[in-house]
Scaffold this active site. Structure first.
Site, PDB file in Angstrom:
ATOM      1  N   GLU A   7     -18.293   5.995  62.813  1.00 51.87           N
ATOM      2  CA  GLU A   7     -19.580   6.561  63.166  1.00 51.87           C
ATOM      3  C   GLU A   7     -20.634   5.937  62.250  1.00 51.87           C
ATOM      4  O   GLU A   7     -20.313   5.449  61.176  1.00 51.87           O
ATOM      5  CB  GLU A   7     -19.539   8.093  63.031  1.00 51.87           C
ATOM      6  CG  GLU A   7     -19.365   8.628  61.602  1.00 51.87           C
ATOM      7  CD  GLU A   7     -17.920   8.600  61.132  1.00 51.87           C
ATOM      8  OE1 GLU A   7     -17.009   8.685  61.966  1.00 51.87           O
ATOM      9  OE2 GLU A   7     -17.720   8.470  59.914  1.00 51.87           O
ATOM     10  N   ASP A   8     -21.893   5.965  62.682  1.00 51.93           N
ATOM     11  CA  ASP A   8     -22.971   5.423  61.845  1.00 51.93           C
ATOM     12  C   ASP A   8     -23.060   6.224  60.561  1.00 51.93           C
ATOM     13  O   ASP A   8     -22.606   7.367  60.499  1.00 51.93           O
ATOM     14  CB  ASP A   8     -24.311   5.534  62.582  1.00 51.93           C
ATOM     15  CG  ASP A   8     -24.373   4.583  63.754  1.00 51.93           C
ATOM     16  OD1 ASP A   8     -25.256   4.772  64.610  1.00 51.93           O
ATOM     17  OD2 ASP A   8     -23.539   3.658  63.814  1.00 51.93           O
ATOM     18  N   SER A   9     -23.704   5.671  59.547  1.00 52.41           N
ATOM     19  CA  SER A   9     -23.764   6.404  58.280  1.00 52.41           C
ATOM     20  C   SER A   9     -24.622   7.655  58.391  1.00 52.41           C
ATOM     21  O   SER A   9     -24.405   8.609  57.653  1.00 52.41           O
ATOM     22  CB  SER A   9     -24.262   5.513  57.156  1.00 52.41           C
ATOM     23  OG  SER A   9     -25.432   4.856  57.540  1.00 52.41           O
ATOM     24  N   VAL A  27     -24.548   9.746  60.789  1.00 50.57           N
ATOM     25  CA  VAL A  27     -23.871  10.673  61.712  1.00 50.57           C
ATOM     26  C   VAL A  27     -22.760  11.371  60.940  1.00 50.57           C
ATOM     27  O   VAL A  27     -21.979  10.729  60.254  1.00 50.57           O
ATOM     28  CB  VAL A  27     -23.267   9.895  62.902  1.00 50.57           C
ATOM     29  CG1 VAL A  27     -22.427  10.793  63.776  1.00 50.57           C
ATOM     30  CG2 VAL A  27     -24.372   9.247  63.715  1.00 50.57           C
ATOM     31  N   LYS A  83     -26.344   7.797  71.286  1.00 50.59           N
ATOM     32  CA  LYS A  83     -27.779   7.715  71.019  1.00 50.59           C
ATOM     33  C   LYS A  83     -28.504   7.079  72.200  1.00 50.59           C
ATOM     34  O   LYS A  83     -29.576   7.498  72.594  1.00 50.59           O
ATOM     35  CB  LYS A  83     -28.034   6.910  69.752  1.00 50.59           C
ATOM     36  CG  LYS A  83     -27.523   7.592  68.501  1.00 50.59           C
ATOM     37  CD  LYS A  83     -27.789   6.735  67.258  1.00 50.59           C
ATOM     38  CE  LYS A  83     -27.271   7.426  66.014  1.00 50.59           C
ATOM     39  NZ  LYS A  83     -27.383   6.595  64.816  1.00 50.59           N
TER      40      LYS A  83
END
Lengths: 188, 414
Positions: B228-230, B232, B375
């Site tokens: 996951e993105d940082s 998130v 997103k």
């Protein structure tokens, strides 16, 4: 189903209220989260054939990443002014075919990437705007011509270009930012 | 259970058979069996003699030798007891391994201030004499010829074997578990660009450094079922992961010790990450994680802003998808377009549920196919994801915050 048993976490809205207010004023400000807006003014003073160039990602992280540029019609472009309806949108075939292939040569700023013809027969040439390679054309414009005039700043973008200049700050040196653009074109 | 290392095998003993051959070979009286030469000159002298002969193209036939032989066999016969001639180059290359030959070269290096690490001299045979051809030729030669010029069985080894300290390395072991990420400023693996660290820390370091201490390893490799993105968070039971522990000096930790390590990680990294079910896993289990990334469904919770005021109607419109599956077409998002190819991905949204918050805000819970860009589904990515949330509600939408609630993968395996 399992997911029904999962409860959403509580969100504290405080950090987001400010942004929410900004959005309420102008629905398009959400784009600022993802892009830095630049404008390219036509050097020919008689016309207002300007373009916007959205540089992704936005300013905060663009120091680190190679940015991509989204090109589209700016508010002062003639196609968005009068009631001329768009008859056809033709992307340059040569560029289309060599897209994403290794031998693609970078395009100059003035290189035409697209031609838009109105019902009255007038042709508008869309220039690349950035020195670089076209990564993608907005293929929805092939069929949905209305998109260009109805949602020019979002879904009606024209092309995505990868700039040749690695440094995102320098890639768009020839463009102006939103504030300057509004001054030059004397908008609100 | 430690395997016996190769040096632990018994040193191969030369059998007593060789003695018999020795006697026949070096017997000066014997007329049968192996031919031998009475000359026991040192290799260099022999070689120089041979070279002279070859150069002058002298006839080597003498009364001591009978029959027609290949000229090179004569060279082979001029062997010494201590140093049998190389049957490939007939010791011709040996002349390079002499002071006379090397010294000028060494002097040259020194005078030019070159630093030489190794000096190799080799000869490659013209294609007619390829390894295959040589093997074929050797196979055609009768055994008797070979015995006459070679040693069968091989000569007794005179030199004592040298014992270099072995480099001992334990094979990699694997330890797995699930991690929960509570911070929106922690990346999965160290995120460093141009020497600058962009996220406070990373999941792999938070767990890995403590594992490094416990296992006393050289290094570790962190693998998770997706990422996951940082910004998130990863909530719920967490995301499955494993560490490949390289060359652990303490490879065997009990479950109790692992529990202690888990507690230590959870205590020291309290607001950043938490882990659960830390346990040893086997190599066979690893593929489950990769499969998890590619095939397993995930559940997300998103804080969404929409340009309309949130009304019960809007919530109902979204909740109709609680049990109704729909498909979206996603072109490669612009934010990853520089590293991934432009293509259209069809993704399934299995379930969607909305809850109102004040004004323009609502929360959305979605269960989607692996690889869906959440997103982009919410803000539409300039129309590259269709249909997007804005389309469903006929307005603009943007995502304020995203959390992963569940990764649908059973881990660690029972």
């Amino acid at each position: 189903m399992n997911s029904k048993s999962l409860i959403n976490p509580n969100y504290d809205l405080n950090p987001y209220k400010k942004i929410g207010e900004k959005y309420e004023n102008d629905s398009l400000t959400y784009l600022e989260q993802y892009y830095t807006k630049y404008f390219l003014i036509d050097s020919n003073e008689n016309t207002t054939e300007d373009f916007y160039i959205y540089q992704a990602p936005n300013k905060l992280s663009s120091f680190y990443f190679l940015s991509l540029c989204v090109i589209g019609l700016s508010p002062t472009h003639p196609l968005l002014q009068s009631s001329q309806k768009v008859k056809s949108i033709k992307f340059n075939e040569k560029i289309s075919q060599s897209m994403n292939k290794k031998k693609q040569i970078p395009l100059e700023i003035k290189r035409e990437i697209c031609v838009i013809t109105t019902e009255s027969g007038k042709k508008y040439s869309i220039k690349a705007g950035v020195v670089g390679w076209v990564i993608d054309f907005n293929m929805r414009l092939d069929r949905e011509y209305d998109l260009l005039q109805e949602k020019p700043f979002t879904e009606g973008y024209i092309a995505i270009i990868k700039p040749k200049q690695d440094d995102p700050k320098k890639a768009l040196n020839h463009c102006i930012d939103e504030k300057e653009y509004k001054d030059v074109r004397t908008l609100d | 259970m430690l395997r016996k290392r190769y040096w632990e095998n018994d040193h191969v003993r030369i059998s007593d058979e060789t003695d018999i051959w020795k006697r026949i070979r070096y017997s000066e009286e014997s007329n049968e069996g192996v031919r031998d030469h009475k000359c026991y000159a040192t290799s260099e002298e022999v070689l120089l003699k041979l070279l002279n002969r070859i150069r002058l193209n002298e006839d080597m036939v003498s009364s001591d030798y009978q029959g027609e032989e290949h000229p090179s066999i004569n060279i082979l016969l001029c062997k010494t007891r201590e140093k049998p001639i190389c049957i490939a180059c007939f010791d011709l290359l040996y002349q390079a391994d002499t002071i006379e030959c090397l010294w000028p070269i060494i002097e040259g290096f020194n005078s030019h201030n070159f630093q030489v690490k190794t000096f190799n001299l080799s000869v490659s045979l013209p294609s007619g004499h390829s390894r295959q051809n040589i093997i074929a030729a050797l196979e055609k030669a009768p055994d008797s010829d070979f015995i006459s010029i070679g040693n069968c069985p091989p000569l007794e080894v005179k030199e004592r074997w040298k014992n270099h300290p072995p480099i001992l390395e334990h094979s990699a072991i694997y330890v797995g578990g699930n991690y929960i990420k509570l911070s929106r400023n922690v990346s999965q693996s160290p995120w460093i660009i141009n020497g600058e660290r962009l996220a406070e820390t990373s999941v792999s370091e938070c767990i890995g450094e403590i594992l490094r201490e416990k296992f006393k390893c050289d290094d570790y490799n962190f693998v998770a079922a997706g990422r996951e993105d940082s910004n998130v968070r990863m909530l719920g039971n967490g995301r499955p992961f494993y560490f490949e522990i390289m060359n652990p000096r303490r490879p065997f930790l009990s479950q109790q010790e692992l529990d202690v390590a888990q507690q230590e990680i959870n205590d020291t990294k309290k607001d950043l990450i938490q882990i659960n079910q830390l346990t040893m896993i086997t190599e066979k289990d690893l593929s489950i994680i990769k499969e998890g990334e590619e095939t397993k469904r995930k559940t997300y919770s998103a804080l969404v802003w929409i340009s309309k005021i949130v009304t019960p109607d809007i919530i109902d419109k979204l909740n109709q998808y609680q049990d109704k599956v729909f498909t979206i077409e996603q072109q490669t998002p612009i934010r990853v377009l520089q590293r991934r190819a432009q293509m259209v991905r069809s993704k399934i949204i299995y379930s969607m549920k909305a809850e109102p918050l004040e004004n323009h805000f609502l929360t959305l819970q979605l269960r989607t196919e692996a690889g869906t860009y959440i997103k982009e589904f919410i803000h539409g990515d300039l129309g590259r994801t269709k249909p997007n949330l804005g389309d469903l509600l006929d307005c603009y939408a943007d995502i304020m915050a995203l959390d992963v609630l569940e990764v649908d993968l059973e881990w660690p395996p029972k």
